[in-house]
Scaffold this active site. Structure first.
Site, short mmCIF file in Angstrom:
data_model
loop_
_atom_site.label_atom_id
_atom_site.label_comp_id
_atom_site.label_asym_id
_atom_site.label_seq_id
_atom_site.Cartn_x
_atom_site.Cartn_y
_atom_site.Cartn_z
CB THR A 176 -28.26 -17.63 -25.96
OG1 THR A 176 -29.05 -18.22 -24.79
CG2 THR A 176 -28.62 -16.11 -25.55
NE ARG A 204 -33.27 -23.16 -17.75
CZ ARG A 204 -32.48 -22.61 -18.56
NH1 ARG A 204 -33.12 -21.95 -19.58
NH2 ARG A 204 -31.20 -22.58 -18.47
N GLY A 228 -24.88 -20.21 -22.94
CA GLY A 228 -24.44 -21.56 -22.36
C GLY A 228 -25.57 -22.17 -21.16
N1 ASP Z 1 -28.16 -19.49 -21.57
C1 ASP Z 1 -29.46 -20.00 -22.26
C2 ASP Z 1 -30.21 -20.39 -21.12
O1 ASP Z 1 -29.76 -21.05 -20.19
C3 ASP Z 1 -29.31 -20.92 -23.22
C4 ASP Z 1 -27.87 -20.86 -23.87
O2 ASP Z 1 -27.34 -19.71 -24.10
O3 ASP Z 1 -27.46 -21.78 -24.58
O4 ASP Z 1 -31.18 -20.43 -21.08
#
Ligand code: ASP
Length: 319
Positions: A176, A204, A228
């Site tokens: 992200t 999603r 995350g």
């Molecule tokens: N937070 C993001 C999501 O769940 C993914 C990530 O930051 O790794 O879409």
């Protein structure tokens, strides 16, 4: 000069050091530095925190090295569905888009929602239509696709088929980009943009476009942008949780941010990280993975970028 500060992240789905060539690491750090430069120029000139976080995120969306915009993750059907949000801590105004498929820079669409719409969050084809109506650049899906994400999708499908998802590396899973800022007027802002995680289910939506979860800003308290496994950021309402700890428990932003990442999120056995800035310009960037792309700069004009433990000084092209 009044204090100001900017911190960015390029996701905690960071590769093992050997997965990238030295040149690729350098390019990723250069793009982090350029994102900082874009935001710093606005803050140093007395501009708004919202403009600074937006400018920093646009640079990272345009870079192939991070999971947002060009270089975003692919879902289970091999499609890019992009999420983004931005929040102005001075008014609590916020804008977000989710599951957008054709907006070149989703953070600009989120900003347009903040500025021009009653809604806080627009989703799916309606978000794409809104962005087009606002004159934002619309692109084919192929614009977002990179070889690295195609490989990551194949790797995640192989793990799913073999029942070895537990062994998937963080870089195969997600990433992200995000930014938080304090401007010279004392205002805070946060912005986040993502392709979500590789092989995510069709439709999603993660935490990044959810105000209070992946993105939150409130003047006098703090601004937060997370990275995350989004489902857990939503369940723990991470951005708002950190702001609540600061506001109601009186914790400093580093303590509050570290507690949420290490004590609330880590026990779920998920990769998690975030950047946060306090009302006094204090920066926190905790993560529980091997690394997190990150960088920060404040009014002293010293730029720093990092992926793993080692922190590098970045020389801006002009100050
Ligand atoms: N937070 C993001 C999501 O769940 C993914 C990530 O930051 O790794 O879409």
């Amino acid at each position: 000069m009044t204090k100001f500060a900017l911190a960015i992240h390029g996701g905690c789905g960071v590769m093992a050091k050997l997965d990238l060539t030295e040149q690729e690491w350098q390019e990723a750090r250069r793009d982090l530095g350029r994102a900082l430069e874009a935001g710093y120029a606005i803050l140093a000139a007395g501009g708004k925190a919202t403009d600074a976080v937006q400018a920093a995120v646009v640079v990272m969306e345009d870079s192939p090295h991070f999971n947002a915009g060009h270089g975003a993750a692919l879902n289970e059907n091999g499609i890019h569905e992009l999420d983004a949000s931005i929040m102005d801590g001075s008014t609590l105004a916020a804008g977000a888009v989710s599951a957008a498929r054709h907006i070149r820079n989703p953070i600009l669409a989120a900003r347009a929602v903040l500025e021009h719409d009653d809604a806080v969050l627009l989703t799916g084809p309606a978000a794409d239509r809104f962005a087009e109506a606002k004159g934002l650049e619309i692109v084919e899906q192929s614009y977002f696709t990179t070889e690295r994400r195609k490989k990551a999708l194949a790797a995640m499908k192989a793990h799913a088929a073999a029942g070895t998802l537990e062994q998937a590396r963080e870089a195969e899973k997600h990433g992200t980009v995000g930014a938080v800022a304090l401007d010279q007027h004392g205002h805070l802002a946060a912005a986040t943009s993502t392709g979500g995680y590789n092989n995510k289910p069709d439709g999603r939506v993660g935490d990044s476009p959810i105000i209070g979860a992946g993105t939150y800003a409130r003047d006098g308290v703090c601004a937060v942008s997370g990275t995350g496994k989004g489902e857990f950021f939503i369940r723990h309402v991470v951005g708002h949780e950190i702001a609540s700890r600061v506001a109601y428990l009186g914790e400093d932003v580093k303590t509050a941010a570290t507690k949420v990442v290490m004590e609330d999120l880590k026990p779920h056995n998920i990769g998690a990280g975030l950047v946060a800035v306090g009302a006094d310009g204090t920066i926190a960037a905790p993560y529980n993975t091997d690394g997190m792309f990150r960088g920060w700069v404040s009014d002293d004009g010293e730029f720093f970028v990092a992926s793993h433990d080692e922190v590098f000084r970045y020389e801006p092209r002009q100050k």
